[in-house]
Structure formats: C-alpha cells, structure tokens
Design an enzyme around this catalytic site. Structure first.
Site, PDB file in Angstrom:
ATOM      1  N   HIS A  99     -57.651 -31.253 -47.799  1.00  0.00           N
ATOM      2  CA  HIS A  99     -56.895 -32.439 -47.412  1.00  0.00           C
ATOM      3  C   HIS A  99     -57.785 -33.668 -47.507  1.00  0.00           C
ATOM      4  CE1 HIS A  99     -55.635 -35.331 -44.101  1.00  0.00           C
ATOM      5  NE2 HIS A  99     -54.636 -35.384 -44.960  1.00  0.00           N
ATOM      6  N   SER A 100     -57.293 -34.711 -48.179  1.00  0.00           N
ATOM      7  CA  SER A 100     -57.974 -36.000 -48.247  1.00  0.00           C
ATOM      8  C   SER A 100     -59.405 -35.821 -48.785  1.00  0.00           C
ATOM      9  CB  SER A 100     -57.957 -36.659 -46.869  1.00  0.00           C
ATOM     10  OG  SER A 100     -58.275 -38.015 -46.936  1.00  0.00           O
TER      11      SER A 100
END
Length: 303
Positions: A99-100
């Site tokens: 994520h990210s």
C-alpha cells in the site's frame, strides 16, 4: 486469528504478524509510509484462506527496531528489509502486496528480484515514487534529507507522550483519508503506553527518507519486466487521481496513457470508490478484486 513474528536483524529485529496456514501460498504485505502492519488487519481476513499472509513492519515503524544512531532511512533500506524477511522465511517465490510507499518498495523489489515474485498487488501505488519535475527540485530533496537528519540529531528530543484521545486526533489530522476506526487500528501497533501517556513507536528519522525516483520512460520499461503479474488498485478519491496531484498531472497522465497502450495487456488496473486507505476503511470494496487476482492463474490480465 493471527500470530506475531520477529526476525533478527544486525541492528535489532523486524516485527511482523501472520495469518493463515504456514504451508499456504506465501503473500508478503507491505504498509505505507509511517504506518504499520495493522493497515491490513481488516483486509486479510476477507482474502483467500489458503494463503499465508505475513504483514511486516518496516524498520523504524510499528514494533520493528529503529536503525542505529546516525543512520538515515534510505528507500533501498526498506527494499533490503523485504529481502531479509524473505530469506528468514526461506521463501523463494511469493506474492507481494503493498500500500502506498509499500507499493513502491514492492515495485522496486520486483525490478531487482523478478524471479522471486509471482504476482504484484499495488494498493494506491503505481510501483514508483514520482520524480521531481526538475533537477533543482531533486537536488533540494536530497539536501533536505541531510539537513533534517542533522537537525534532528542536534535536538535530541525525548519522544512526546500523548493521551489516547490526543494521539488519535493527531494521527487523523495528519491523515485526512483515515477514519477514526482505521486510525485506532494503526495506533494499536503504532504507539506504546508509558506512565506519561502514549508514545509513537515510529522513528522520527523515518519522516525524512531518501527516496528513489523514476522518469515515465523508466517506469514503463520496468513495468514491462514484470508483465502478466500486476494488479493496480486506485481509489477514486485517493492520492493518485490527477485532480489530487495537480503538480504531477503530467506524470500520472503519461503513465495512464502507457497503461492503456503498450501495457494494457500486462496489467490489471482497477479504480474503486473510496479514499487512500480504502483497504482499511472499506476492505470489502477491494477484497473481491484482490481475491480473484490471487486465485487466478498467471495469464495475461485484461482490463
């Protein structure tokens, strides 16, 4: 149910939590910048039960040790964390989900060790950190890392203690995409209770990491190296839609054009309703897409 793991490192340890049967298909999960492994707490229980999910805390995050005194947090250090954990688990080939910032780390790992990754899942990430618009901006970013590190060392501040309510409020103010529930989940692993109150676990030096940047042309070439195995999930109200990145519109639009042209056969790109933390706030929005991708054979994904 999950179990806690701890992997010895030369400077301390990297902490992680695991779900599922250890003999299941291995999936290594990487959190975002200044977050921790709890970011996957609500998503993983909704994914296929035959997999073995390990969500690690990067060094200086969550329950993992901080790096030694005097050491900055380079982007490639996080990639090295992944390689060390994979070695500790004796995984030769596995799926990566990030994520990210964790997606950027996962992307770089795939480019360096493509033989070790069978599938790549990027949540609110294109697998890269966006390049500065010009050389001067790049130079300033590098100088800023050094100056802030030296300033932080000179201050030698004791970590501030907060009441549980204040700690959560501060976290939510810094992350407008988080819900109160999601913030509380991250805080469970992101802070330690002391007699004076809650103290954030993250290393302050992690706020000023030295990053690796890519041009659009480099991004396209690197993505072609891991074709047939990539799922990218972008939230409609996240950080990667053009209207939320006014200074990077050219970069994002150029990558989208690349996806739609020569990379369309190689990457499954899904846009879903929700914010940057959709996987934590509303995991049911993305769990079906991810589950289908995990269970599908490695054939070329169609958009």
């Amino acid at each position: 149910m999950f179990s806690e793991l701890k992997f010895p490192m030369p400077w301390g340890h990297v902490a992680a939590k695991a779900w599922g049967p250890s003999e299941g298909h291995p999936v290594l999960c990487l959190h975002g910048w200044l977050d921790n492994a709890n970011t996957f707490d609500k998503l993983i229980p909704l994914l296929p039960r035959g997999c073995y999910y390990v969500a690690m805390d990067f060094s200086g995050h969550g329950l993992s040790s901080h790096r030694p005194a005097g050491c900055p947090y380079h982007f490639l250090d996080y990639v090295t964390d992944v390689r060390r954990v994979a070695a500790a688990l004796q995984w030769r080939r596995f799926t990566l989900m990030g994520h990210s910032m964790g997606g950027a780390v996962a992307g770089m790992f795939c480019f360096l060790y493509p033989e070790m990754v069978d599938k790549l899942i990027l949540l609110e990430s294109l697998g890269f950190l966006l390049a500065p618009e010009d050389t001067e901006a790049w130079l300033k970013s590098k100088r800023r890392v050094i100056d802030k590190l030296l300033s932080l060392e000179a201050k030698q501040q004791t970590p501030k203690a907060w009441s549980p309510e204040a700690a959560l409020q501060r976290l939510l103010e810094a992350n407008s995409h988080l819900t109160a529930e999601g913030g509380a989940i991250l805080l469970q692993r992101g802070a330690t209770e002391t007699p004076a109150g809650l103290v954030y676990n993250r290393d302050m030096r992690a706020r000023m990491q030295s990053r690796e940047f890519f041009t659009v042309e480099q991004c396209v070439k690197l993505l072609q190296k891991i074709q047939d195995r990539v799922l990218i999930i972008i939230s409609q109200d996240g950080l990667l839609v053009p209207h939320n990145l006014p200074s990077r519109n050219h970069f994002v639009k150029a990558l989208q054009e690349a996806f739609e042209s020569n990379l369309k056969e190689h990457i499954q790109l899904a846009q879903v309703p929700g914010s940057h933390f959709v996987h934590l706030n509303e995991p049911e929005v993305v769990s079906g897409i991810i589950s289908n991708f995990l269970t599908a054979q490695n054939t070329r994904a169609r958009l």
